[in-house]
Design a protein around this motif. Structure first.
Motif, PDB file in Angstrom:
ATOM      1  N   MET A  36       0.837  -1.190   0.000  1.00 26.39           N
ATOM      2  CA  MET A  36       0.000   0.000   0.000  1.00 26.39           C
ATOM      3  C   MET A  36       0.877   1.246   0.000  1.00 26.39           C
ATOM      4  O   MET A  36       1.675   1.462   0.910  1.00 26.39           O
ATOM      5  CB  MET A  36      -0.931   0.012   1.221  1.00 26.39           C
ATOM      6  CG  MET A  36      -1.928  -1.128   1.262  1.00 26.39           C
ATOM      7  SD  MET A  36      -2.942  -1.282  -0.243  1.00 26.39           S
ATOM      8  CE  MET A  36      -3.716   0.336  -0.301  1.00 26.39           C
ATOM      9  N   ASP A  37       0.739   2.038  -1.037  1.00 31.36           N
ATOM     10  CA  ASP A  37       1.523   3.267  -1.203  1.00 31.36           C
ATOM     11  C   ASP A  37       0.547   4.431  -1.301  1.00 31.36           C
ATOM     12  O   ASP A  37       0.009   4.714  -2.368  1.00 31.36           O
ATOM     13  CB  ASP A  37       2.381   3.164  -2.463  1.00 31.36           C
ATOM     14  CG  ASP A  37       3.247   4.398  -2.678  1.00 31.36           C
ATOM     15  OD1 ASP A  37       3.101   5.372  -1.922  1.00 31.36           O
ATOM     16  OD2 ASP A  37       4.067   4.392  -3.612  1.00 31.36           O
ATOM     17  N   CYS A  38       0.304   5.081  -0.187  1.00 33.36           N
ATOM     18  CA  CYS A  38      -0.702   6.143  -0.146  1.00 33.36           C
ATOM     19  C   CYS A  38      -0.117   7.530  -0.378  1.00 33.36           C
ATOM     20  O   CYS A  38      -0.701   8.532   0.029  1.00 33.36           O
ATOM     21  CB  CYS A  38      -1.471   6.089   1.165  1.00 33.36           C
ATOM     22  SG  CYS A  38      -2.599   4.678   1.246  1.00 33.36           S
ATOM     23  N   GLU A  39       1.032   7.596  -1.032  1.00 32.78           N
ATOM     24  CA  GLU A  39       1.577   8.892  -1.420  1.00 32.78           C
ATOM     25  C   GLU A  39       1.062   9.326  -2.786  1.00 32.78           C
ATOM     26  O   GLU A  39       1.151  10.497  -3.136  1.00 32.78           O
ATOM     27  CB  GLU A  39       3.106   8.845  -1.439  1.00 32.78           C
ATOM     28  CG  GLU A  39       3.732   8.686  -0.056  1.00 32.78           C
ATOM     29  CD  GLU A  39       5.233   8.837  -0.097  1.00 32.78           C
ATOM     30  OE1 GLU A  39       5.771   9.109  -1.188  1.00 32.78           O
ATOM     31  OE2 GLU A  39       5.875   8.684   0.962  1.00 32.78           O
ATOM     32  N   HIS A  40       0.529   8.396  -3.573  1.00 33.86           N
ATOM     33  CA  HIS A  40       0.117   8.711  -4.936  1.00 33.86           C
ATOM     34  C   HIS A  40      -1.395   8.897  -5.039  1.00 33.86           C
ATOM     35  O   HIS A  40      -2.165   8.315  -4.275  1.00 33.86           O
ATOM     36  CB  HIS A  40       0.559   7.592  -5.891  1.00 33.86           C
ATOM     37  CG  HIS A  40       2.045   7.466  -6.023  1.00 33.86           C
ATOM     38  ND1 HIS A  40       2.818   6.781  -5.105  1.00 33.86           N
ATOM     39  CD2 HIS A  40       2.913   7.940  -6.948  1.00 33.86           C
ATOM     40  CE1 HIS A  40       4.093   6.836  -5.470  1.00 33.86           C
ATOM     41  NE2 HIS A  40       4.170   7.543  -6.578  1.00 33.86           N
ATOM     42  N   LEU A  41      -1.808   9.698  -6.025  1.00 35.90           N
ATOM     43  CA  LEU A  41      -3.233   9.892  -6.282  1.00 35.90           C
ATOM     44  C   LEU A  41      -3.824   8.680  -6.979  1.00 35.90           C
ATOM     45  O   LEU A  41      -4.990   8.349  -6.773  1.00 35.90           O
ATOM     46  CB  LEU A  41      -3.450  11.156  -7.129  1.00 35.90           C
ATOM     47  CG  LEU A  41      -3.019  12.468  -6.456  1.00 35.90           C
ATOM     48  CD1 LEU A  41      -3.201  13.633  -7.418  1.00 35.90           C
ATOM     49  CD2 LEU A  41      -3.797  12.703  -5.173  1.00 35.90           C
ATOM     50  N   PHE A  42      -3.036   8.026  -7.822  1.00 36.40           N
ATOM     51  CA  PHE A  42      -3.463   6.765  -8.431  1.00 36.40           C
ATOM     52  C   PHE A  42      -2.228   5.969  -8.821  1.00 36.40           C
ATOM     53  O   PHE A  42      -1.138   6.535  -9.000  1.00 36.40           O
ATOM     54  CB  PHE A  42      -4.380   6.983  -9.643  1.00 36.40           C
ATOM     55  CG  PHE A  42      -3.729   7.741 -10.780  1.00 36.40           C
ATOM     56  CD1 PHE A  42      -2.996   7.073 -11.755  1.00 36.40           C
ATOM     57  CD2 PHE A  42      -3.868   9.113 -10.888  1.00 36.40           C
ATOM     58  CE1 PHE A  42      -2.398   7.764 -12.800  1.00 36.40           C
ATOM     59  CE2 PHE A  42      -3.276   9.814 -11.930  1.00 36.40           C
ATOM     60  CZ  PHE A  42      -2.545   9.142 -12.894  1.00 36.40           C
ATOM     61  N   ILE A  43      -2.402   4.664  -8.937  1.00 37.17           N
ATOM     62  CA  ILE A  43      -1.303   3.772  -9.308  1.00 37.17           C
ATOM     63  C   ILE A  43      -1.801   2.786 -10.351  1.00 37.17           C
ATOM     64  O   ILE A  43      -2.883   2.209 -10.209  1.00 37.17           O
ATOM     65  CB  ILE A  43      -0.764   3.009  -8.081  1.00 37.17           C
ATOM     66  CG1 ILE A  43      -0.043   3.970  -7.125  1.00 37.17           C
ATOM     67  CG2 ILE A  43       0.175   1.877  -8.500  1.00 37.17           C
ATOM     68  CD1 ILE A  43       0.457   3.314  -5.851  1.00 37.17           C
ATOM     69  N   GLU A  44      -1.011   2.592 -11.387  1.00 32.18           N
ATOM     70  CA  GLU A  44      -1.333   1.620 -12.433  1.00 32.18           C
ATOM     71  C   GLU A  44      -0.332   0.475 -12.366  1.00 32.18           C
ATOM     72  O   GLU A  44       0.876   0.691 -12.417  1.00 32.18           O
ATOM     73  CB  GLU A  44      -1.288   2.290 -13.811  1.00 32.18           C
ATOM     74  CG  GLU A  44      -1.646   1.368 -14.949  1.00 32.18           C
ATOM     75  CD  GLU A  44      -1.712   2.082 -16.286  1.00 32.18           C
ATOM     76  OE1 GLU A  44      -2.231   1.508 -17.264  1.00 32.18           O
ATOM     77  OE2 GLU A  44      -1.232   3.239 -16.361  1.00 32.18           O
ATOM     78  N   GLN A  45      -0.851  -0.735 -12.237  1.00 25.99           N
ATOM     79  CA  GLN A  45      -0.017  -1.939 -12.209  1.00 25.99           C
ATOM     80  C   GLN A  45      -0.565  -2.913 -13.234  1.00 25.99           C
ATOM     81  O   GLN A  45      -1.503  -3.671 -12.953  1.00 25.99           O
ATOM     82  CB  GLN A  45      -0.039  -2.569 -10.812  1.00 25.99           C
ATOM     83  CG  GLN A  45       0.597  -1.710  -9.723  1.00 25.99           C
ATOM     84  CD  GLN A  45       2.096  -1.923  -9.613  1.00 25.99           C
ATOM     85  OE1 GLN A  45       2.557  -2.805  -8.917  1.00 25.99           O
ATOM     86  NE2 GLN A  45       2.859  -1.113 -10.317  1.00 25.99           N
ATOM     87  N   GLY A  46      -0.001  -2.880 -14.410  1.00 25.87           N
ATOM     88  CA  GLY A  46      -0.517  -3.734 -15.478  1.00 25.87           C
ATOM     89  C   GLY A  46      -1.930  -3.338 -15.859  1.00 25.87           C
ATOM     90  O   GLY A  46      -2.192  -2.192 -16.240  1.00 25.87           O
ATOM     91  N   LYS A  47      -2.868  -4.271 -15.715  1.00 26.54           N
ATOM     92  CA  LYS A  47      -4.267  -4.013 -16.079  1.00 26.54           C
ATOM     93  C   LYS A  47      -5.112  -3.616 -14.877  1.00 26.54           C
ATOM     94  O   LYS A  47      -6.340  -3.617 -14.947  1.00 26.54           O
ATOM     95  CB  LYS A  47      -4.862  -5.260 -16.742  1.00 26.54           C
ATOM     96  CG  LYS A  47      -4.140  -5.728 -17.987  1.00 26.54           C
ATOM     97  CD  LYS A  47      -4.299  -4.722 -19.131  1.00 26.54           C
ATOM     98  CE  LYS A  47      -5.689  -4.726 -19.712  1.00 26.54           C
ATOM     99  NZ  LYS A  47      -5.815  -3.877 -20.907  1.00 26.54           N
ATOM    100  N   VAL A  48      -4.460  -3.269 -13.766  1.00 24.87           N
ATOM    101  CA  VAL A  48      -5.182  -2.878 -12.558  1.00 24.87           C
ATOM    102  C   VAL A  48      -4.812  -1.445 -12.182  1.00 24.87           C
ATOM    103  O   VAL A  48      -3.639  -1.101 -12.091  1.00 24.87           O
ATOM    104  CB  VAL A  48      -4.869  -3.819 -11.382  1.00 24.87           C
ATOM    105  CG1 VAL A  48      -5.632  -3.381 -10.139  1.00 24.87           C
ATOM    106  CG2 VAL A  48      -5.212  -5.256 -11.738  1.00 24.87           C
TER     107      VAL A  48
END
Length: 319
Positions: free
Chosen positions: A142-154
Motif C-alpha cells: 500500500m503506497d498512499c503517497e500517490h493519487l493513483f497507481i497503475e499496475q498492469g491491467k489494474v
C-alpha cells in the motif's frame, strides 16, 4: 473507433459523487466529442440502489455486464468494509483473466484486493485506511503517497477527488492527451495534478505531551518563537533535565525527536503563510524559522511532494 465497454458496479448507500465521477468522465462530458465509451451501471440482481444522499438510482443491468466489459470499475465501497459477494469476486477474477482493465476507486480497492488481483502488486487508497489495508492485505504494497497507481491491467486511486485523476488518466491512455485535456477543461479541472496524497494528509503535531512532563511551558515558548535557534543542551537545562533525559522523555511523550517536532511546526507555519499571505518564499523561510529559501523548498518538497508555489495555487483563497 471501437468504443471501450465499461461496467460500473453500484451498491446500496454509495455516495452520489463516487458513482457520478466515472459517469461524468466516461460518458456525460462527451458533449461535443465522439463518445469513446459505452458505460453500463450494474448491481447485484439489477436491483435499484439507494444512494447515501437520500435518493435512488435506477439500475437495469446485473453483474453479467462485467462478463463482456473491457473495463470494470468499482467506484467505492462502504467505510465499514463489508465482505464483497462471491459472485462479484468471481466476476472480477474472470474479467482479469481475460485481460479486462480493473479499476478500484477510493475504497473500491478493497474489493479488488479481496479478489486477489493486487497480490504482490502496489496499490493506493484513501490515506485514512492505509493501516487497515496493510493489516488486511499483507501481500499488497500500500503506497498512499500517490493519487493513483497503475499496475498492469489494474488501476487504483486514492480518495474522492483522486477518482477524477484516475479516470482522466485512463481516458488519456486510451483516447490520447488531447481528448483527456478537452474533458478536463470541460469539467473545469486540471488534466493532471502534480504531487500526491501527502499534501492533503494532516501533519500530526500534538499540542500537549501524551504523558506528564516538565517541559510543556518551554515548548509553548518555542512554538511562539519559531524563528529562534534551539539546541538540546539549553532546552534540557531550562527543563531541569539532562540532555539524555530530555531526549528520552520527549520521544516518549511526542513520538518523535525534538528536531522532527520543530520541523513539523515550522512546516505548518509555512503552509499557513502560503495560504493566507502574498509573502515571497524567501520571506516565509525567515518567518517560519527555516532560514534559507533553498532549505524551505527542499524540506517542503520532501514532506508534501509539491513545491511551495504549487501548494499556494492549490490551497489559497482569493485574497
Amino acid at each position: 473507433m471501437k468504443k471501450n465497454s465499461i461496467a460500473l458496479v453500484a451498491f446500496d448507500n454509495i455516495s452520489a459523487f463516487h458513482l457520478s465521477v466515472p459517469c461524468l468522465v466516461f460518458q456525460d462530458i462527451f458533449i461535443d466529442l465522439e463518445p469513446a465509451f459505452e458505460l453500463t451501471i450494474c448491481s447485484e440482481g439489477a436491483h435499484d440502489v439507494a444512494l447515501s444522499s437520500g435518493f435512488n438510482a435506477s439500475i437495469n443491468s446485473d453483474l453479467s455486464a462485467i462478463d463482456e466489459a473491457d473495463i470494470v470499475v468499482i467506484p467505492s465501497w462502504p467505510n465499514t468494509l463489508p465482505e464483497p459477494s462471491i459472485e462479484l469476486l468471481e466476476k472480477l477474477q474472470k474479467a482479469y483473466q481475460r485481460n479486462a482493465t480493473i479499476v478500484g476507486l477510493c475504497l473500491g480497492v478493497y474489493v479488488i484486493a479481496k479478489a486477489g488481483l493486487l497480490d504482490s502488486k502496489k496499490a493506493t487508497t484513501h490515506w485514512g485506511f492505509k493501516d487497515v489495508f496493510q493489516e488486511t492485505f499483507p501481500n499488497v504494497t500500500m503506497d498512499c503517497e500517490h493519487l493513483f497507481i497503475e499496475q498492469g491491467k489494474v488501476l487504483t486511486s486514492a480518495g474522492t477527488a483522486a477518482s477524477l485523476d484516475c479516470c482522466l488518466h485512463l481516458v488519456r491512455k486510451l483516447c490520447g492527451n488531447e481528448t483527456a485535456s478537452h474533458i478536463a477543461r470541460s469539467m473545469v479541472t486540471a488534466p493532471f495534478r502534480s504531487g500526491g496524497q501527502q499534501q492533503y494528509i494532516p501533519s500530526p503535531i500534538p499540542n500537549k505531551p501524551q504523558a506528564a512532563t516538565s517541559f510543556g511551558y518551554v515548548l509553548d515558548e518555542v512554538i511562539q518563537n519559531l524563528t529562534g535557534r534551539y539546541d538540546l543542551d539549553t532546552l534540557a537545562a531550562r527543563c531541569a533535565m539532562s540532555r539524555r533525559t530530555f531526549t528520552r522523555q520527549f520521544k516518549a511523550s511526542y513520538g518523535c525527536t525534538f528536531g522532527e517536532w520543530l520541523l513539523n511546526h515550522r512546516l505548518a507555519c509555512i503552509q499557513q503563510l502560503l495560504e493566507s499571505t502574498d509573502y515571497s518564499i524567501a520571506t516565509i523561510a525567515e518567518l517560519s524559522g527555516i532560514g534559507a529559501e533553498s532549505l524551505l523548498r527542499k524540506q517542503f518538497k520532501k514532506r508534501f511532494n509539491v513545491s511551495p508555489s504549487e501548494w499556494r495555487r492549490t490551497f489559497r483563497g482569493n485574497l
